[in-house]
Enzyme design. Structure first.
Site, short mmCIF file in Angstrom:
data_model
loop_
_atom_site.label_atom_id
_atom_site.label_comp_id
_atom_site.label_asym_id
_atom_site.label_seq_id
_atom_site.Cartn_x
_atom_site.Cartn_y
_atom_site.Cartn_z
N CYS A 436 0.70 -1.22 0.11
CA CYS A 436 -0.04 0.04 0.03
C CYS A 436 0.80 1.24 -0.18
CB CYS A 436 -0.86 0.10 0.97
SG CYS A 436 -0.27 -0.14 2.72
N HIS A 479 -2.54 0.71 6.87
CA HIS A 479 -2.55 0.80 5.59
C HIS A 479 -2.37 2.39 5.19
CE1 HIS A 479 -4.44 -0.01 1.67
NE2 HIS A 479 -5.64 0.84 2.01
N ASP A 495 -8.39 5.24 -2.85
CA ASP A 495 -7.34 4.25 -2.28
C ASP A 495 -6.81 3.51 -3.30
OD1 ASP A 495 -5.85 2.24 -1.02
OD2 ASP A 495 -7.48 1.56 0.34
#
Lengths: 681, 335
Positions: A436, A479, A495
């Site tokens: 991520c 994250h 995202d």
């Protein structure tokens, strides 16, 4: 005969046991040489008692003390932190044990033991540790009882009696401890907490865990290997859907070409600050910038119990409004605690999941922050971004185009290749494998290069739903994602990880990674490995439920005490509290006193009456009831006539009874009598 | 000033205690007669609780706070345990073995309980005396010998008997001070100094010399004021060897009289001491002996009962209110 002020064997054994237990629990953070010294002290003490080794002389004791202080200074470099202070206390405890001679020395040792055992809870507040400390306290109380109990040698009457009762201090201690627990609970519930009176040294050596305020692309894969708990959340209503659970921690706006970091309090100084300060504390006046948020619909209320992270930032769903003291909302709409989270901390938050932030305008200084890219880095990306900017009609189309790129060609992995100086270029054009951190970092850089204000947001995503309706968020849920500013809509969440691995967001990390990806590699013993074994999994969930209740109701009791007492007492004021304490505490002690002094209310004769009654019942069943006014002797006579087979027994019983009733027979015969009556049946 | 104030309150307290606990040969211990107060260690423990509370509050640590609550609670529970260690006991005075003045006297005290249970480390002592420490196991009753110093001849009330205990935790001291209406018979301190009291005659029989006689010359004694000038050994005086009196003995039959009038030069207590010493010497032989005190005469005899009777007369001679032993001397002593 040993003088009464000396420490006899029975006391010494318990003192040493308590000492060992207290030292053992501290050994995790103590330097090894102190633990070793404590062990030597125990051996020395035993040898001294046996008369093998001498009592240490004054010079030996003084030099030991000097060595301890010097050793601690070398170890820690100072004596003012929490660990050095506790270590100093432990060394004093050890030396005192070594030199104690009289009962008053032993009392000091006992008091030190109590204090050191209590202080251990500053290092670890878990339920297991608390139970261990309780065990230590039991041993210490046993030592205290041992010190005040008669010695084997002191007793002139029956040595054997004492020898067979070496465990009596422990039994007595256990009784006292168990009796003390109800009152302890009452005091714990009612006694008001004053809050910190002055600043105290805190733990300095514990590692910081969780999300940090800087992010290099590879950072998050480290967290992905750990199943440690980050925090637990319980919601007043339903738990929101998985893809809504973006736990916002920090906003990272500064990029130096390699690493993202937060633009904290400093980066605001010298800029245009006419819309207020950086922090808005709970309970304090509203900052002007609060009006930038449009909160839509109803908020959801939830309570978070953070595990110690040694960092001050807290996690919440956007957009949050803190509901606990000591928590502030920052300008970037994340939460900050007044002090680093060094122990389990509970806070309450209201969040509006539907919101608009700075929808209409972004001030100049914010623009400059959120558009800044360091010159000379990632030229290929800058070039591509500007080309795509020209090719797309608006910002949203550009975002879709970039996400499409990720979706088509990129791989989501915990083991990404290392990147060089132009990290974004290398990631986007060469390696195309990342976690991520890589996705959010490259995405935000791309957006900024294309002239769209964007920033990285660090925190956690998702969490495990516990059957008891709360959420467990672990380190591997860490994250990073992006926020992009679009005119008319304000800051919106994008995202990029969801584009490449949607199951990461909809399910969890394990699903997204598949096998052989090093998931939980740093938690080899975690029960999380065995989630597919049903009974182990339910055991794991039960354990967690217990831990959570402990954290919520015991460790975080401060935050609910006021409401709870107000509900129970009708009002929360000193008078009510004092009255409740007096009435409930007095009642508890009264009950205990009745129990403790119950012997006073039953004498030998009462007992005897009960036994006689039992005899009458037995004989009544045999068909010979006692007549009213019939004396025991006449009754026995009659029974003997009617049942010659019982004659001898009944007459014998009567004889013993009369002896006990009218003579000076002691308690011992009561048992004989009871047995005789039992045999009659 | 503070000390005097403290003394004042202690006195008032003692006064109050003594009114609550009037003299009685047997006292049952209950909440009326038992007193409880933190010991020095108890105050130390309270300080410990304060420290723990400070740590708990400053670190806002609820586990330490719970431990603090536990310690407070243990202290409260210890009150009950300390109290029940003594409560329900009955203390009674059994007997006091008669002793000679300036020697150790032993008072037998009986501790009785209805229900047998352990009572640890009970300390019994008289004011200013060494304590005896005992433990009541599963006995209903034990008899304890409490030693004390016998100060003077007569009927002696040693004052209040202190029973105390700090069991189980040493944090609280429970005590009572009871007047068990003890009266101990204390005989005069025996004195064996004078050579005139006991001599051997030519037949080798030990006889007591009774008074200054005129028959046989016994020896010289140093002159004491009050001695008759007729008996002064002028020969020796003339030789400047000092002033002596000549002593003669009257030998009687084998009945010996311990006679008050034998010591005209001495005061009452000195005479009684010498009579007592004489008695101890002669009672070891098989001679019959009698006692003559002003207004009292015990005819010669020789057996244990007789000996005790003579000792008793010596002990109680001219003792005021010899029937009872009401003694208020303990008043004002601190509890």
């Amino acid at each position: 005969m040993i003088p009464a002020w000396q420490i006899h064997r029975n006391a010494l054994v318990w003192l040493l046991l308590a000492f060992a237990a207290v030292i053992l629990i501290h050994s995790a953070h103590l330097p090894n040489w102190i633990t070793l010294a404590a062990l030597v002290a125990v051996i020395w003490r035993v040898q001294r008692y046996r008369g093998v080794w001498p009592t240490p002389s004054r010079w030996v004791k003084l030099s030991l003390l000097a060595m301890c202080v010097a050793g601690l200074f070398l170890e820690y470099g100072k004596l003012t932190g929490l660990e050095p202070m506790v270590a100093l206390l432990v060394s004093a405890y050890t030396l005192k044990l070594l030199e104690m001679e009289h009962r008053r020395d032993a009392l000091l040792v006992v008091f030190l033991a109590f204090f050191i055992a209590a202080v251990q809870a500053l290092f670890d507040q878990s339920i297991g540790n608390a139970i261990y400390i309780l065990g230590c306290i039991l041993l210490i109380i046993a030592a205290l009882v041992g010190l005040h109990q008669g010695d084997v040698l002191l007793s002139t009457q029956s040595q054997a009696l004492f020898k067979s009762h070496a465990l009596r201090p422990l039994k007595k201690g256990l009784v006292i401890l168990l009796q003390a627990i109800p009152l302890m609970i009452l005091l714990f519930i009612i006694m008001p907490r004053l809050g910190s009176l002055w600043a105290v040294p805190i733990q300095s050596h514990s590692a910081k865990t969780g999300v940090t305020d800087t992010m290099s692309p590879g950072d998050y894969s480290r967290l992905g290997r750990s199943a440690d708990l980050a925090f637990r959340v319980s919601f007043d209503g339903e738990i929101p859907r998985q893809h809504q659970l973006y736990w916002r921690g920090l906003v990272l706006s500064d990029f130096d070409g390699r690493q993202w970091s937060r633009s904290g309090l400093d980066s605001y100084s010298g800029r245009d600050l006419n819309d207020g300060g950086f922090l808005q504390w709970f309970g304090k006046s509203i900052q002007p910038w609060d009006s930038l948020i449009e909160r839509l619909g109803q908020p959801i209320r939830y309570s978070v119990v953070m595990e110690p992270s040694q960092q001050p930032w807290l996690y919440s769903l956007p957009t949050p409004v803190p509901q606990s003291t000591g928590v502030a909302l920052t300008r970037d709409f994340w939460l900050l605690s007044s002090a680093p989270v060094t122990a389990k901390t509970q806070y309450e938050v209201d969040s509006w999941l539907d919101y608009k932030v700075a929808a209409n305008d972004l001030s100049n200084y914010r623009q400059s922050i959120e558009l800044e890219i360091p010159p000379g880095y990632n030229p290929r990306t800058v070039e591509l971004a500007q080309r795509w900017r020209r090719e797309t009609s608006n910002d949203k189309a550009l975002i879709r185009k970039v996400l499409g790129l990720y979706n088509e060609q990129f791989v989501y992995t915990l083991q990404p290749p290392l990147l060089g100086k132009h990290s974004v270029d290398e990631f986007l054009f060469d390696t195309q494998r990342g976690f991520c951190g890589h996705f959010s970092s490259s995405f935000v850089f791309f957006m900024r290069a294309a002239g769209v204000p964007a920033r990285v947001v660090a925190g956690y995503q998702g969490g495990e739903r516990h059957p008891d309706n709360y959420l467990l968020v672990r380190q591997y849920d860490a994250h990073a994602w992006a926020e992009v500013w679009i005119a008319g809509e304000g800051w919106i969440r994008v995202d990029p990880t969801a584009a490449v691995a949607p199951e990461r967001i909809e399910a969890n990390l394990e699903e997204a990674l598949g096998d052989n990806e090093g998931f939980l590699a740093d938690s080899p013993l975690s029960l999380m490995h065995f989630r597919h074994i049903n009974w182990l999994n339910s055991l794991r969930l039960k354990l967690d439920s217990l831990n959570y209740s402990w954290a919520r109701w015991v460790l975080g009791y401060d935050s609910i005490q006021e409401d709870l007492l107000e509900k129970w007492l009708g009002a929360y004021n000193p008078l009510r509290i004092a009255l409740a304490l007096l009435i409930a505490g007095g009642g508890l002690l009264g009950l205990l006193a009745l129990w403790q002094l119950r012997h006073r209310f039953s004498s030998k004769h009462d007992e005897l009456d009960r036994v006689f009654l039992r005899l009458c019942q037995t004989l009544e069943k045999a068909g010979i009831p006692r007549e009213t006014g019939e004396g025991p002797r006449a009754y026995a006579q009659r029974v003997a006539e009617q049942r010659p087979d019982l004659a001898r027994q009944v007459k014998g019983i009567n004889a013993v009874y009369e002896h006990m009733r009218y003579g000076s027979e002691g308690q011992e015969r009561l048992k004989v009598l009871k047995n005789a009556i039992r045999r009659l049946k | 000033m503070v000390e005097r104030l403290g003394q004042f309150f202690r006195d008032r307290f003692s006064h109050w205690v003594y009114r609550r606990l009037p003299p009685s040969r047997s006292v049952s211990l209950n909440n009326r007669s038992l007193f409880i107060f933190p010991s020095k260690a108890g105050f130390g423990f309270l300080l410990l609780i304060l420290l723990c509370w400070l740590v708990a509050t400053n670190y806002e640590n609820n586990v330490v706070f719970a431990i603090t609550c536990l310690l407070v609670s243990v202290f409260m529970v210890a009150i009950l345990h300390s109290f029940s260690n003594l409560s329900g006991l009955t203390l009674s005075f059994a007997r006091a073995t008669p002793a000679f003045a300036k020697e150790q006297l032993v008072v037998d005290v009986v501790l009785h309980q209805e229900q047998p249970r352990y009572r640890e480390t009970l300390s019994l002592s008289f004011v200013g005396e060494d304590a005896v420490i005992t433990t009541l196991g599963d006995h209903e009753e034990i008899r304890i010998k409490v030693p004390l110093y016998a100060p003077r001849r007569g009927l002696y009330n040693p004052g209040r008997l202190t029973l105390e205990s700090v069991y189980p935790l040493g944090l609280l001291r429970v005590w009572t001070k009871v007047d068990l209406d003890i009266s101990c018979l204390i005989y005069p301190q025996p004195v064996f100094d004078s050579p005139k009291t006991f001599v051997a005659n030519s037949r080798g029989e030990g006889l007591l010399q009774v008074g200054d006689g005129s028959e046989d010359f016994v020896g010289l004694n140093e002159y004491q004021t009050g001695d008759s000038l007729k008996k002064v050994a002028w020969k020796q005086y003339a030789k400047e060897q000092g002033m002596y009196t000549k002593h003669y003995a009257d030998y009687q039959d084998e009945r010996i009289w311990l006679d008050w009038d034998d010591y005209p030069a001495l005061d009452r207590e000195a005479r009684l001491s010498r009579l007592c010493g004489g008695l101890l010497q002669v009672s070891g032989t098989d001679k019959a002996y009698g006692l003559r005190l002003p207004g009292i005469e015990i005819l010669p005899d020789n057996n244990e009962a007789h000996r005790l009777k003579v000792l008793r007369e010596l002990a109680l001679f001219e003792v005021p209110n010899r029937g009872q032993a009401g003694d208020e001397k303990v008043r004002g002593q601190s509890v």
